[in-house]
Write an enzyme that holds these catalytic residues in place. Structure first.
Site, PDB file in Angstrom:
ATOM      1  N   LEU A 491      -8.395  -1.718 -13.160  1.00 52.22           N
ATOM      2  CA  LEU A 491      -9.730  -1.431 -12.629  1.00 52.22           C
ATOM      3  C   LEU A 491     -10.464  -2.684 -12.193  1.00 52.22           C
ATOM      4  O   LEU A 491     -11.323  -2.644 -11.328  1.00 52.22           O
ATOM      5  CB  LEU A 491     -10.579  -0.707 -13.695  1.00 52.22           C
ATOM      6  N   GLY A 492     -10.160  -3.798 -12.819  1.00 54.30           N
ATOM      7  CA  GLY A 492     -10.854  -5.044 -12.495  1.00 54.30           C
ATOM      8  C   GLY A 492     -10.556  -6.083 -13.539  1.00 54.30           C
ATOM      9  O   GLY A 492      -9.706  -5.893 -14.425  1.00 54.30           O
ATOM     10  N   GLY A 494     -12.593  -9.442 -15.823  1.00 54.81           N
ATOM     11  CA  GLY A 494     -13.761 -10.247 -16.137  1.00 54.81           C
ATOM     12  C   GLY A 494     -13.372 -11.424 -16.999  1.00 54.81           C
ATOM     13  O   GLY A 494     -12.199 -11.789 -17.102  1.00 54.81           O
ATOM     14  N   GLY A 495     -14.372 -12.017 -17.654  1.00 54.94           N
ATOM     15  CA  GLY A 495     -14.103 -13.182 -18.475  1.00 54.94           C
ATOM     16  C   GLY A 495     -13.216 -12.880 -19.658  1.00 54.94           C
ATOM     17  O   GLY A 495     -12.517 -13.738 -20.174  1.00 54.94           O
ATOM     18  N   PHE A 496     -13.245 -11.632 -20.122  1.00 53.18           N
ATOM     19  CA  PHE A 496     -12.442 -11.219 -21.270  1.00 53.18           C
ATOM     20  C   PHE A 496     -10.985 -11.056 -20.880  1.00 53.18           C
ATOM     21  O   PHE A 496     -10.072 -11.432 -21.615  1.00 53.18           O
ATOM     22  CB  PHE A 496     -13.004  -9.898 -21.802  1.00 53.18           C
ATOM     23  N   GLY A 497     -10.774 -10.500 -19.700  1.00 51.78           N
ATOM     24  CA  GLY A 497      -9.428 -10.218 -19.251  1.00 51.78           C
ATOM     25  C   GLY A 497      -9.416  -8.991 -18.373  1.00 51.78           C
ATOM     26  O   GLY A 497     -10.461  -8.460 -18.000  1.00 51.78           O
ATOM     27  N   LYS A 513      -9.604  -2.537 -22.234  1.00 50.91           N
ATOM     28  CA  LYS A 513      -9.910  -3.939 -21.966  1.00 50.91           C
ATOM     29  C   LYS A 513      -8.914  -4.796 -22.752  1.00 50.91           C
ATOM     30  O   LYS A 513      -8.868  -4.749 -23.981  1.00 50.91           O
ATOM     31  CB  LYS A 513     -11.345  -4.261 -22.370  1.00 50.91           C
ATOM     32  N   ASP A 610     -25.451 -11.287 -21.346  1.00 54.00           N
ATOM     33  CA  ASP A 610     -24.625 -11.323 -20.137  1.00 54.00           C
ATOM     34  C   ASP A 610     -24.858 -10.058 -19.304  1.00 54.00           C
ATOM     35  O   ASP A 610     -23.920  -9.453 -18.791  1.00 54.00           O
ATOM     36  CB  ASP A 610     -23.146 -11.453 -20.501  1.00 54.00           C
TER      37      ASP A 610
END
Length: 803
Positions: A491-492, A494-497, A513, A610
């Site tokens: 899906l996308g 981010g900073g987490f993964g 996630k 955030d």
């Protein structure tokens, strides 16, 4: 000349004599036996709230006697007398006659009564009947000397049409067997009884039911002491008070206004939609406060017996846990009408058990039984003794959740999932199902604060030493659900993964996630997110379903949001067309309410740190949910902020005091919210914003337009209705208050919610923080870490600075 003076003098004396005669001025709100009320006359209630007169609806030429609001420009009829017997011209006459009847006749033939009130043998005797329009909108017939409601011979509140006003009843007088219910108009031109009715059904435990002819289209669910079970939006507020009256003489639902300045009505439309509408002066129109049915899952019995509906799932119907489709072929064709059955049949003689199902709209109660004095344990015992009893639940959850007893004696219909505001129900199952559940429970892992998952941000908070139970997902389950974490499921990132879409064997859609091995956020953020969000429950926060810790994998499992993240739609020129003003304003308000919950109403005070467009997820109805709590901080007591040497967040959304000095507080989130609102309204990112006339970022541009009285130029989409302009301008003003340079000047989120929803005068905004700061910030959407290179993805930034 003498003759002229003589005539004038006597004429003057005649006028004096006429004006000296005793007169009786009738009140403007009253019809008497000596006052004929003709077409063209009006009654005005004492406070000027309502008016009664003849009117023609829509394009019709027929004439009806109706009551409408007087103080609002848009004529809105709330009651019609002769809805089935219109007057074909303007010859109608309304009269009060003995022994206390209000009648409508044709002036040319007053022997023919077109419409009349009725009186019963129990009606009080009337010596001098009058008809009076009260300021509540109630038209009453009473004895002239006695204004007491007990002397009313008749009142329009007992005969609703399509509108329920404050003080009216929806239900039954059990003594007289009179029912009070709503019926829709036939059309805009015809107020006669239409296809739909909305009534309080007293069979079993009372619930409100919307029908088309005799077919149930929608039901509210039973009253639970706080709201009707299936209407989560019907929560406690400062404007309305709802309730259910249930005794040997009457059963009815009702509502009262707590704020007399609010104009509100509950109405049933011609198309079969029940709506709570509130008049909004600045829009000069009716705003929708609540609407039922509101989505597919509100369709009565869509998923059949023991099926449950969730609009965020695809398909929307699934069987309750431990149940299977009765007709698997039909289920595959999306025909769920046959519902589900227990996978293990009941065996009452051998002993059955009850399994708890949480977060649901309670099933249809027309085949139910209730007791208001029993507790939940007594309720269970009673149900267990009766092999026909299929389920039990608490009757009243307003005082702790175990008051009263509600039993079901038939298959359970019309269940839907309401994870945040649903109720618990205990359903009868074979005892073997309880054994399998215990085995599954033993395979789960307890997350203990201070042990496996430390709250590294707040290690001294004793509340985190309590157990936080979340389902532990097996790695193989998530691997299978995401097709081995395929690129097609992604899906996308981010900073987490990366984040993947998954489909469990039960049919539930999830978002997984997965902590990246190269992520600049690590186990600390993973643990922090679980601790912060595990017990948060709010409709505008994404729900954490569970987690996975296996081998070197760390994953979080969330509810899947159909429309993904806000940034993917908002900043896409094609997709942003899906966001009209009403959807954008709903998103703004939803984020505001979610933040207010985090800052003020949750178990702990949470500062998100955030907040940005990519961390706002949208469900199938475009309702926003705040996500990604990996960088959040929690506080107890009266703490509202702190100082840190580890600055985390995203450039363009961070407040000045946080980005520069490491000072963060609830006002840091308020700043981020303000930026987000300006982005939602303009359709432009704050960072990377370019304008041909200046070098300001989006905040600076909005501030400049505000000072010059040109804020409307910031709106980046077509307003489909000019009445929304004031709402959009007010939202820009509120956003600028949120991004002011000094934290002390910014409002709290509770104030923001209020400012967005009413017409109060707003304070002047001061200069925003970072309003000329684009020159010293890295390129658009880049993030910086002490150990990272610049990336073009929008990711969170971590700056390690000595203090």
């Amino acid at each position: 000349m003498k003759t002229t003076f003589f005539l004038s003098h006597h004429f003057f004396l005649l006028l004096i004599t006429l004006f000296s005669l005793p007169t009786h001025t009738l009140p403007l709100d009253t019809i008497t036996t000596t006052r004929i009320f003709r077409d063209g006359d009006t009654l005005l209630s004492s406070g000027g709230n309502f008016e009664l007169g003849f009117f023609s609806p829509g394009n019709s030429k027929n004439r009806y006697v109706g009551i409408w609001y007087k103080k609002i420009a848009l004529r809105t009829v709330v009651w019609v007398a002769n809805r089935e017997t219109p007057v074909p011209n303007t010859s109608g006459v309304l009269k009060v006659i003995q022994p206390g009847l209000l009648v409508l006749v044709n002036e040319t033939n007053d022997d023919v009564i077109l419409w009349s009130t009725n009186i019963t043998s129990s009606s009080p005797s009337v010596q001098s009947p009058v008809a009076q329009l009260l300021d509540s909108g109630n038209l009453v017939v009473r004895d002239s000397p006695n204004p007491n409601p007990s002397s009313f011979v008749w009142q329009s509140f007992d005969y609703p049409t399509d509108t329920l006003l404050p003080g009216m009843k929806l239900g039954w007088n059990l003594t007289s067997r009179q029912e009070f219910y709503l019926s829709s108009w036939r059309s805009n031109d015809n107020p006669s009884i239409g296809d739909f009715t909305y009534r309080c059904d007293p069979s079993g435990y009372p619930q409100n039911v919307l029908k088309k002819s005799r077919i149930v289209e929608y039901r509210t669910g039973p009253w639970n002491g706080i709201r009707f079970s299936g209407i989560p939006s019907l929560s406690k507020n400062r404007i309305f008070k709802y309730g259910l009256v249930l005794n040997k003489n009457a059963v009815y639902a009702h509502y009262e206004l707590l704020n007399s300045s609010v104009v509100s009505r509950f109405t049933l439309s011609q198309s079969g939609v029940a709506q709570r509408l509130t008049w909004i002066d600045r829009m000069q129109g009716w705003g929708i406060y609540m609407s039922c049915p509101s989505d597919n899952c509100d369709m009565y019995g869509l998923c059949g017996a023991y099926g449950t509906c969730n609009v965020a799932s695809s398909p929307v119907c699934r069987c309750l846990n431990k149940f299977v489709p009765r007709d698997e072929d039909g289920w595959d064709r999306a025909d769920w009408s046959n519902g589900c059955v227990r996978r293990t049949e009941l065996s009452c003689r051998d002993g059955d058990v009850f399994l708890k199902y949480s977060g649901v709209k309670l099933p249809d109660t027309r085949r139910s039984w209730f007791n208001e004095t029993m507790n939940l344990e007594e309720c269970k015992g009673l149900c267990l003794k009766n092999c026909s009893c299929m389920a039990y639940s608490s009757l009243d959850i307003s005082r702790g959740g175990e008051n009263g007893c509600l039993l079901w004696f038939d298959e359970l219909f019309d269940i839907r999932e309401l994870p945040e505001q649903g109720q618990d129900i205990y359903i009868r199952m074979a005892s073997s199902e309880l054994d399998s559940r215990k085995k599954k429970a033993r395979r789960r892992m307890r997350i203990r604060g201070g042990q496996r998952l430390n709250n590294v941000n707040n290690p001294n908070d004793q509340t985190h030493n309590k157990d936080l139970e979340l389902p532990l997902f097996d790695l193989n389950t998530l691997t299978k659900a995401t097709d081995n974490f395929s690129i097609d499921s992604k899906l996308g990132e981010g900073g987490f993964g990366p984040v993947y879409m998954g489909l469990l064997e039960s049919g539930q859609e999830i978002a997984v996630k997965r902590l990246s091995r190269t992520s600049h956020q690590g186990v600390d953020e993973f643990e922090n997110e679980v601790i912060c969000i595990a017990k948060l429950q709010h409709r505008n926060l994404v729900k954490l379903l569970g987690y996975c810790i296996q081998s070197d994998e760390n994953m979080l499992v969330y509810e899947y949001m159909t429309n993904k993240s806000l940034d993917l739609i908002l900043f896409d020129p094609a997709k942003s067309a899906l966001l009209d003003w009403q959807k954008r304003f709903n998103i703004i308000n939803g984020i505001a309410r979610g933040l207010m919950y985090l800052h003020q109403d949750s178990r702990l005070r949470i500062i998100h740190r955030d907040l940005k467009a990519s961390n706002i997820l949208l469900d199938s109805e475009m309702n926003p949910k705040i996500s990604d709590f990996g960088l959040a901080r929690s506080f107890g007591g009266n703490e509202t902020g702190a100082n840190t040497s580890r600055v985390v967040g995203t450039y363009g959304y961070m407040s000045p005091e946080y980005a520069v000095d490491g000072l963060f507080s609830v006002k840091s989130d308020v700043f981020s919210f303000g930026v987000l609102v300006l982005e939602i309204i303009s359709g432009k990112r704050n960072r990377g914003f370019v304008h041909r006339e200046h070098n300001l970022n989006l905040l600076g541009h909005a501030w400049m337009l505000y000072k010059e009285g040109r804020s409307s130029e910031l709106i980046g989409f077509n307003l489909e209705n000019s009445r929304y302009l004031l709402e959009a301008l007010r939202s820009i003003h509120v956003a600028l208050l949120c991004v002011q340079q000094c934290p002390e000047d910014r409002p709290k989120m509770s104030s923001v919610v209020v400012m967005l929803s009413n017409d109060s005068v707003l304070p002047q905004s001061k200069q925003p923080g970072f309003f000329t700061g684009r020159d010293f910030i890295p390129n658009a959407d880049s993030s910086v870490s002490s150990n990272a290179t610049v990336s073009t993805n929008e990711m969170s930034v971590t700056l390690l600075e000595p203090r």
